[in-house]
Design a protein around this motif. Structure first.
Motif, short mmCIF file in Angstrom:
data_model
loop_
_atom_site.label_atom_id
_atom_site.label_comp_id
_atom_site.label_asym_id
_atom_site.label_seq_id
_atom_site.Cartn_x
_atom_site.Cartn_y
_atom_site.Cartn_z
N ARG A 204 0.80 -1.11 -0.01
CA ARG A 204 0.16 -0.13 0.07
C ARG A 204 0.88 1.18 -0.08
O ARG A 204 1.25 1.86 1.06
N PHE B 129 -4.03 -3.81 -6.74
CA PHE B 129 -5.25 -4.69 -6.03
C PHE B 129 -6.30 -3.81 -5.48
O PHE B 129 -6.22 -2.60 -5.25
N TYR B 130 -7.53 -4.51 -5.29
CA TYR B 130 -8.54 -3.97 -4.71
C TYR B 130 -8.43 -3.73 -3.39
O TYR B 130 -7.72 -4.94 -2.82
N CYS B 131 -8.68 -2.62 -2.63
CA CYS B 131 -8.66 -2.56 -1.24
C CYS B 131 -9.60 -3.67 -0.30
O CYS B 131 -10.52 -3.70 -1.05
N GLU B 132 -9.56 -4.16 0.49
CA GLU B 132 -10.47 -4.97 1.27
C GLU B 132 -11.36 -3.95 1.98
O GLU B 132 -11.13 -2.75 2.38
N PRO B 133 -12.51 -4.21 2.31
CA PRO B 133 -13.62 -3.44 2.74
C PRO B 133 -13.01 -3.02 4.21
O PRO B 133 -12.58 -3.83 4.77
N CYS B 134 -13.22 -2.03 4.59
CA CYS B 134 -12.62 -1.36 5.97
C CYS B 134 -13.94 -0.79 6.76
O CYS B 134 -14.99 -0.67 6.16
N LYS B 135 -13.84 -0.33 7.90
CA LYS B 135 -14.55 0.31 8.68
C LYS B 135 -15.44 1.45 8.11
O LYS B 135 -16.43 1.65 8.49
#
Length: 107
Positions: A47, A99-105
């Protein structure tokens, strides 16, 4: 694949931990490092630069900077915004989306 007709809408940098993202007028991108002076930049980090589309922020009702992104883009073709695509800037800087980011808060 190269993304055409992308316009930089906003730029953000985070220089210290536990601080808000600061809006910037320019970013100093360094090959293999990310953004010079940004707390999240590191040669071993996947990142290095977080890029989002303004249309997705609007769709999710998220304010620019809230996802801790560095670059907010206006795109004509959002479908082209995917891993492997290359963003080229007038300065000569190039960012390859990885890459796509993972869903976060926040999402």
């Amino acid at each position: 694949m190269s993304i055409a007709n992308a316009t930089v809408n906003k730029l953000f940098i985070k220089q210290e931990r536990k601080t808000e993202m600061a809006e910037a007028t320019a970013l100093d991108l360094r090959l293999g490092w990310g953004i010079l002076g940004n707390i999240n930049s590191n040669e071993i980090s996947p990142r290095q630069v977080l890029v989002v589309c303004s249309s997705e922020l609007k769709r999710l009702a998220i304010a620019p900077g809230e996802l801790r992104e560095n670059i907010v883009l206006d795109l004509d073709n959002v479908e082209a915004f995917k891993p492997g695509a290359k963003l080229s800037f007038p300065s000569g800087a190039v960012i390859r989306l990885t890459f796509y980011c993972e869903p976060c808060k926040h999402v």
